[in-house]
Design an enzyme around this catalytic site. Structure first.
Site, mmCIF file in Angstrom:
data_model
loop_
_atom_site.group_PDB
_atom_site.id
_atom_site.type_symbol
_atom_site.label_atom_id
_atom_site.label_comp_id
_atom_site.label_asym_id
_atom_site.label_seq_id
_atom_site.Cartn_x
_atom_site.Cartn_y
_atom_site.Cartn_z
ATOM 1 N N HIS A 92 6.550 -8.203 -0.958
ATOM 2 C CA HIS A 92 5.390 -8.716 -1.727
ATOM 3 C C HIS A 92 5.042 -7.571 -2.784
ATOM 4 O O HIS A 92 4.078 -7.783 -3.370
ATOM 5 C CB HIS A 92 3.956 -8.953 -0.740
ATOM 6 C CG HIS A 92 4.368 -10.034 -0.123
ATOM 7 N ND1 HIS A 92 3.452 -10.468 0.972
ATOM 8 C CD2 HIS A 92 5.268 -11.239 -0.133
ATOM 9 C CE1 HIS A 92 3.804 -11.692 1.555
ATOM 10 N NE2 HIS A 92 5.014 -11.993 0.991
ATOM 11 N N CYS A 127 -1.872 -2.298 -22.109
ATOM 12 C CA CYS A 127 -0.866 -1.604 -22.676
ATOM 13 C C CYS A 127 -1.215 -0.803 -23.761
ATOM 14 O O CYS A 127 -1.986 -1.336 -24.811
ATOM 15 C CB CYS A 127 0.162 -2.903 -23.043
ATOM 16 S SG CYS A 127 1.919 -2.114 -23.625
ATOM 17 N N CYS A 154 1.031 -2.501 -26.936
ATOM 18 C CA CYS A 154 0.598 -4.099 -27.661
ATOM 19 C C CYS A 154 -0.469 -4.581 -27.052
ATOM 20 O O CYS A 154 -1.121 -5.686 -27.617
ATOM 21 C CB CYS A 154 1.830 -4.999 -27.348
ATOM 22 S SG CYS A 154 1.839 -5.494 -25.455
ATOM 23 N N ASP A 193 0.939 -1.222 -0.029
ATOM 24 C CA ASP A 193 -0.026 0.220 -0.092
ATOM 25 C C ASP A 193 0.771 1.272 -0.052
ATOM 26 O O ASP A 193 0.288 2.461 -0.145
ATOM 27 C CB ASP A 193 -0.973 0.009 1.052
ATOM 28 C CG ASP A 193 -0.180 -0.246 2.664
ATOM 29 O OD1 ASP A 193 0.878 -0.020 2.706
ATOM 30 O OD2 ASP A 193 -0.791 -0.800 3.410
ATOM 31 N N CYS A 222 3.345 -4.705 -18.377
ATOM 32 C CA CYS A 222 2.511 -5.400 -19.386
ATOM 33 C C CYS A 222 3.160 -6.772 -19.464
ATOM 34 O O CYS A 222 4.066 -6.924 -19.740
ATOM 35 C CB CYS A 222 3.044 -4.582 -20.390
ATOM 36 S SG CYS A 222 2.308 -5.372 -22.024
ATOM 37 N N ASN A 277 0.665 -7.451 18.030
ATOM 38 C CA ASN A 277 -0.084 -8.102 17.063
ATOM 39 C C ASN A 277 -1.443 -8.277 17.923
ATOM 40 O O ASN A 277 -1.551 -8.902 19.003
ATOM 41 C CB ASN A 277 0.263 -9.359 16.504
ATOM 42 C CG ASN A 277 -0.869 -9.832 15.379
ATOM 43 O OD1 ASN A 277 -0.470 -8.988 14.306
ATOM 44 N ND2 ASN A 277 -1.402 -10.794 15.409
#
Ligand code: APR
Length: 246
Positions: A115, A147, A150, A100, A123, A213
């Site tokens: 990640h 794209c 292409c 994020d 593309c 946590n």
């Protein structure tokens, strides 16, 4: 909280590993809570590379509102406290599973995105890279963004289930974890590999593990300290404590 501040004072600068729980106070749902994303969307249908290849329009129908939500969210007290702690030398780096961009927007300088992120999409035909603003523009039209050159479908540069993690960030994360005298996990169930192995890297090199946590994590039994509660409240209090006592 005073105990966590003391641990950071004694063993810092720490490496921080964050998960989706660090961003829930910005209004972004996590994955594995009862009301989390994977309770509403099957990860095999919306979060896997196989699903993306089979039906990119369907997967983008999940990502399109997510891109808007993540872009509109603002960093919360947890992101701001971590950036403040880095500026004052108590945090060496933030390794994040989140896509994020909120750590960067809060002012954290060394952010390792294991990640990927929503910053760019690529593309799937010619590998051209598109920045977030271009992708948001294309998401106003129907279906998957494509794209300009292409016409192949763009893939967000986030790690899907079934994909390898980008080599440079994950290598850097393991290097940081191996060197840390303290790794602080914030807002992650530690259920997804290889990232969940980072605290073990710290522990096997003689470092300690602290966890902030809400609810259990897979590595609670190995933690020197576990604080169960709001990441924003706890980290803001820890940053205050360290500002007063150092
Ligand atoms: N403060 C502290 N903890 C919180 C808060 C909060 N405000 N909000 C949620 N949590 C906790 C949840 O209770 C949960 O234990 O954060 C944890 C989030 O865990 P997950 O939903 O499993 O998220 P994460 O560990 O980041 O998931 C790892 O799985 O599918 C994926 O790729 C995705 O990067 C993600 C990976």
């Amino acid at each position: 909280m005073a105990e966590l501040a003391a641990l950071i004072r004694e063993r810092g600068p720490c490496v921080v590993l964050t998960g989706a729980g660090v961003s829930t106070e910005s209004g972004i749902p996590d994955f594995r809570s009862p009301d989390g994303i994977w309770a509403r969307f099957d990860p095999l249908e919306y979060g896997s590379i196989q699903a993306f290849r089979a039906d990119p329009d369907k997967v983008w129908s999940f990502y399109a509102p997510r891109f808007s939500m993540l872009t509109e969210a603002e960093p919360n007290d947890a992101h701001l406290a971590l950036a403040d702690l880095e500026r004052r030398g108590f945090v060496r780096a933030v390794v994040t599973q989140n896509i994020d961009l909120l750590h960067e927007r809060a002012g954290s300088r060394e952010v390792v995105e294991v990640h990927g992120s929503i910053r760019t999409s690529t593309c799937s035909g010619c590998s051209a890279t598109y920045p977030l603003a271009d992708v948001l523009e294309r998401l106003r039209q129907d279906g998957a963004p494509r794209c300009t050159s292409c016409d192949a479908v763009l893939k967000p540069d986030v790690v899907f289930f079934g994909e390898l993690l980008p080599r440079e960030p994950i290598d850097r994360a393991f290097e940081l974890a191996g060197e840390a005298k303290l790794i602080l996990v914030v807002g992650s169930t530690l259920e997804v590999q290889p990232v969940a192995g980072l605290p073990l890297e710290t522990l096997s090199a003689g470092g300690a593990l602290a966890i902030v946590n809400r609810g259990p994590t897979a590595l609670d039994a190995l933690a020197t300290l576990k604080l169960d509660g709001s990441a924003g409240k706890i980290l803001a209090a820890v940053a205050d404590d360290l500002a007063r006592t150092s």
